[in-house]
Motif scaffolding. Structure first.
Motif, mmCIF file in Angstrom:
data_model
loop_
_atom_site.group_PDB
_atom_site.id
_atom_site.type_symbol
_atom_site.label_atom_id
_atom_site.label_comp_id
_atom_site.label_asym_id
_atom_site.label_seq_id
_atom_site.Cartn_x
_atom_site.Cartn_y
_atom_site.Cartn_z
ATOM 1 N N GLY A 335 -25.668 17.192 -50.868
ATOM 2 C CA GLY A 335 -24.414 16.970 -50.240
ATOM 3 C C GLY A 335 -23.671 18.258 -49.973
ATOM 4 O O GLY A 335 -23.221 18.248 -48.615
ATOM 5 N N LEU A 336 -23.396 19.008 -50.743
ATOM 6 C CA LEU A 336 -22.326 20.384 -50.359
ATOM 7 C C LEU A 336 -23.350 21.115 -49.327
ATOM 8 O O LEU A 336 -22.434 21.817 -48.765
ATOM 9 N N SER A 337 -24.543 21.301 -49.412
ATOM 10 C CA SER A 337 -25.344 22.034 -48.415
ATOM 11 C C SER A 337 -25.141 21.355 -46.995
ATOM 12 O O SER A 337 -25.096 22.082 -46.004
ATOM 13 N N ILE A 338 -24.997 20.009 -46.859
ATOM 14 C CA ILE A 338 -24.873 19.579 -45.561
ATOM 15 C C ILE A 338 -23.478 19.662 -45.081
ATOM 16 O O ILE A 338 -23.415 19.997 -44.134
ATOM 17 N N VAL A 339 -22.663 19.639 -46.118
ATOM 18 C CA VAL A 339 -21.166 19.974 -45.845
ATOM 19 C C VAL A 339 -20.959 21.449 -45.195
ATOM 20 O O VAL A 339 -20.493 21.599 -43.991
ATOM 21 N N LYS A 340 -21.869 22.573 -45.678
ATOM 22 C CA LYS A 340 -21.592 23.686 -45.378
ATOM 23 C C LYS A 340 -22.349 24.010 -43.862
ATOM 24 O O LYS A 340 -21.572 24.453 -42.910
ATOM 25 N N HIS A 341 -23.398 23.221 -43.609
ATOM 26 C CA HIS A 341 -24.276 23.541 -42.286
ATOM 27 C C HIS A 341 -23.594 22.659 -41.395
ATOM 28 O O HIS A 341 -23.378 22.998 -40.262
ATOM 29 N N ALA A 342 -22.827 21.598 -41.827
ATOM 30 C CA ALA A 342 -22.282 20.722 -40.708
ATOM 31 C C ALA A 342 -20.969 21.464 -40.216
ATOM 32 O O ALA A 342 -20.918 21.528 -39.204
ATOM 33 N N ILE A 343 -20.298 21.961 -41.028
ATOM 34 C CA ILE A 343 -19.087 22.555 -40.704
ATOM 35 C C ILE A 343 -19.280 23.879 -39.766
ATOM 36 O O ILE A 343 -18.675 24.324 -38.628
ATOM 37 N N GLN A 344 -20.423 24.844 -40.415
ATOM 38 C CA GLN A 344 -20.665 25.977 -39.713
ATOM 39 C C GLN A 344 -21.142 25.494 -38.279
ATOM 40 O O GLN A 344 -20.629 26.498 -37.389
ATOM 41 N N ARG A 345 -21.734 24.577 -38.001
ATOM 42 C CA ARG A 345 -22.334 24.193 -36.618
ATOM 43 C C ARG A 345 -21.291 23.710 -35.804
ATOM 44 O O ARG A 345 -21.251 23.904 -34.630
ATOM 45 N N HIS A 346 -20.081 23.468 -36.563
ATOM 46 C CA HIS A 346 -18.907 23.264 -35.708
ATOM 47 C C HIS A 346 -17.931 24.490 -35.623
ATOM 48 O O HIS A 346 -16.955 24.292 -35.064
ATOM 49 N N GLY A 348 -16.554 26.070 -37.948
ATOM 50 C CA GLY A 348 -15.712 26.252 -39.038
ATOM 51 C C GLY A 348 -16.371 26.799 -40.139
ATOM 52 O O GLY A 348 -17.204 27.278 -40.434
ATOM 53 N N GLU A 349 -15.620 26.678 -41.254
ATOM 54 C CA GLU A 349 -15.765 27.032 -42.534
ATOM 55 C C GLU A 349 -15.367 26.340 -43.751
ATOM 56 O O GLU A 349 -14.360 25.484 -43.384
ATOM 57 N N VAL A 350 -16.014 26.298 -44.827
ATOM 58 C CA VAL A 350 -15.651 25.596 -46.078
ATOM 59 C C VAL A 350 -15.097 26.458 -47.174
ATOM 60 O O VAL A 350 -15.853 27.517 -47.427
ATOM 61 N N GLU A 351 -14.134 26.269 -47.820
ATOM 62 C CA GLU A 351 -13.360 26.985 -48.791
ATOM 63 C C GLU A 351 -13.496 26.436 -50.108
ATOM 64 O O GLU A 351 -12.951 25.175 -49.940
ATOM 65 N N LEU A 352 -13.734 26.936 -51.343
ATOM 66 C CA LEU A 352 -13.603 26.230 -52.495
ATOM 67 C C LEU A 352 -12.789 26.997 -53.531
ATOM 68 O O LEU A 352 -12.823 28.220 -53.490
ATOM 69 N N THR A 361 -10.877 21.953 -55.368
ATOM 70 C CA THR A 361 -10.330 21.562 -53.935
ATOM 71 C C THR A 361 -11.273 22.239 -53.092
ATOM 72 O O THR A 361 -11.605 23.408 -53.013
ATOM 73 N N PHE A 362 -11.788 21.391 -52.098
ATOM 74 C CA PHE A 362 -12.900 21.795 -51.044
ATOM 75 C C PHE A 362 -12.084 21.819 -49.678
ATOM 76 O O PHE A 362 -11.393 20.724 -49.357
ATOM 77 N N THR A 363 -11.949 22.807 -49.066
ATOM 78 C CA THR A 363 -11.197 22.752 -47.704
ATOM 79 C C THR A 363 -12.072 23.148 -46.522
ATOM 80 O O THR A 363 -12.490 24.148 -46.574
ATOM 81 N N VAL A 364 -11.857 22.209 -45.664
ATOM 82 C CA VAL A 364 -12.600 22.465 -44.445
ATOM 83 C C VAL A 364 -11.761 22.715 -43.456
ATOM 84 O O VAL A 364 -10.685 22.196 -43.148
ATOM 85 N N ARG A 365 -12.102 24.004 -42.587
ATOM 86 C CA ARG A 365 -11.191 24.446 -41.359
ATOM 87 C C ARG A 365 -12.060 24.390 -40.211
ATOM 88 O O ARG A 365 -13.187 24.952 -40.120
ATOM 89 N N LEU A 366 -11.179 23.835 -39.286
ATOM 90 C CA LEU A 366 -11.803 23.458 -38.016
ATOM 91 C C LEU A 366 -10.978 23.913 -37.032
ATOM 92 O O LEU A 366 -9.416 23.982 -37.180
ATOM 93 N N SER A 367 -11.459 24.385 -35.622
ATOM 94 C CA SER A 367 -10.526 24.808 -34.567
ATOM 95 C C SER A 367 -9.741 23.307 -34.119
ATOM 96 O O SER A 367 -10.487 22.642 -33.680
#
Length: 402
Positions: A335-346, A348-352, A361-367
């Motif tokens: 699950g978390l590996s999918i999150v990381k790659h999905a956000i990177q493909r957009h 963005g980044e994921v911070e823990l 707290t997992f924070t997703v940052r997108l433009s």
């Protein structure tokens, strides 16, 4: 023998003696020059330029272990010209090479700033007083190899578990053919294992697709409200079963550019993790913060938390900080590996952020992008109109009952 002959003989003997002396002088001069080279600390011509052009860490040290020349990357490991070698292991390797006269290699852990790095070091003696050390950082290579080994090992195990269970349950159903209650029980468990196997294979395929070089094809203007609502809805049954409330807060009306299905799955995986690792009766929060440049989606729980030493690996495939808990909750470790790659493909980044016993707290940052015109129009509230009186209803005559 006349005088002329005597003169010729004397000249020949003198030439032979002179030539011998000249030869001895030449040999003596060569031996002196060789001794000077052997005792010199000067580098061969062009050696400094070669070192400066190297991308790898390379230093030349004298017999006492002091650095007399270095490549630019060597400074990252604290190796500066005029200073001694900073690591005992390197000094021992240099002594070994000087003792044998042959190149020596070893795998070491050297400090680069505040962190230890895994490196291969090779020492070659270039003159009797100078030695060349070439160091190659293999930390990332070793990490990738470890991930590959984990992937193969865990994939094999994860696939064998449901397949083995399905085989046993099929045999059990066959044996209990005359007992309808047992058949129903085994059939239910068989269905659950099949669903688990299907989820695992689906996630492996999704992760493979996200890691491929192909670009995302279903890109459009995506409503963050839509993504968050769908992610929460996908986990509502699991949350209700666990007695956990999912609370949504923060900004509304934010938009990003992306694949709505991929983003929904990514946020859904974060919500699923928060639910799985929270105690019964707890709350999971999904908050959104947005400005003109960035949209942040934060998923917060008050669960068991993640130890600091595990946080660097938590996004790796099949890695689980709590193996026993993950198996009880049916997690795949993807699950978390999918999150990381999905956000990177957009882009963005994921911070823990996490502390054991305090939650994560997992924070997703997108433009962020501006809201589409149709969305702005739909978002405007219309003033409610006053209800009109029904036409055709005549007022009652005086004295009549309405």
């Amino acid at each position: 023998m006349d005088s002329t002959q005597l003169a010729l003989v004397a000249l020949s003997v003198g030439a032979m003696i002179g030539g011998g002396i000249a030869g001895l002088v030449f040999i003596a001069l060569r031996a002196r020059d060789r001794a000077r080279v052997d005792s010199s600390l000067e580098l061969p011509d062009g050696a400094s330029d070669v070192l400066q052009g190297m991308d790898e860490v390379a230093v030349v040290v004298d017999a006492s272990g002091h650095i007399v020349a270095a490549s630019a990357p060597a400074e990252l490991f604290g190796m500066v010209v005029g200073t001694p070698l900073p690591e005992d292991d390197l000094r021992l390797l240099v002594r070994s090479a000087r003792h044998t006269g042959l190149p020596e290699s070893s795998t070491l852990r050297l400090r680069r700033g505040a962190e230890l790095r895994l490196v291969t070091a090779r020492v070659s003696v270039i003159t009797p007083r100078l030695s060349l050390i070439v160091i190659r950082d293999i930390t990332e290579h070793e990490r990738v190899e470890e991930m590959r080994r984990d992937f193969l090992s865990n994939t094999s195990h994860e696939l064998k578990t449901p397949v083995g269970a399905i085989t046993l349950l099929a045999e059990a159903i066959d044996s209990a053919a005359d007992d309808p209650a047992q058949v129903r029980n085994f059939a239910g468990r068989l269905s659950a294992e099949a669903a688990r196997l299907g989820q695992l294979t689906s996630r492996i395929m999704n992760l493979s697709r996200l890691q491929s070089a192909d670009d995302l094809t279903e890109l459009r203007d995506v409503s963050v409200d839509e993504v968050v609502a769908a992610a929460i809805e996908s986990q509502s049954i699991a949350a209700d079963a666990a007695g956990i409330a999912i609370v949504r807060g923060g900004a509304r009306g934010a938009y990003v550019r992306g694949d709505v299905q991929v983003l929904t799955e990514a946020v859904g995986n974060l919500v699923a993790n928060a639910v799985a690792y929270s105690p019964r009766g707890a709350q999971v929060g999904v908050g959104v913060r947005a400005d003109a440049a960035v949209v942040e989606i934060a998923v917060t729980d008050r669960g068991i938390g993640i130890p600091e030493e595990e946080q660097n690996r938590i996004f790796e495939r099949f890695y689980r900080a709590d193996q026993a808990r993950s198996r009880r909750t049916g997690g795949t470790g993807l699950g978390l590996s999918i999150v990381k790659h999905a956000i990177q493909r957009h882009g963005g980044e994921v911070e823990l952020w996490s502390r054991p016993g305090r939650g994560s707290t997992f924070t997703v940052r997108l433009s962020a992008i501006p809201a589409p015109p149709m969305a702005e129009h739909a978002g405007r509230r219309k003033k409610p109109k006053k209800p009109k009186k029904k036409a055709g209803a005549a007022a009652p005559a005086k004295g009549e009952t309405p």
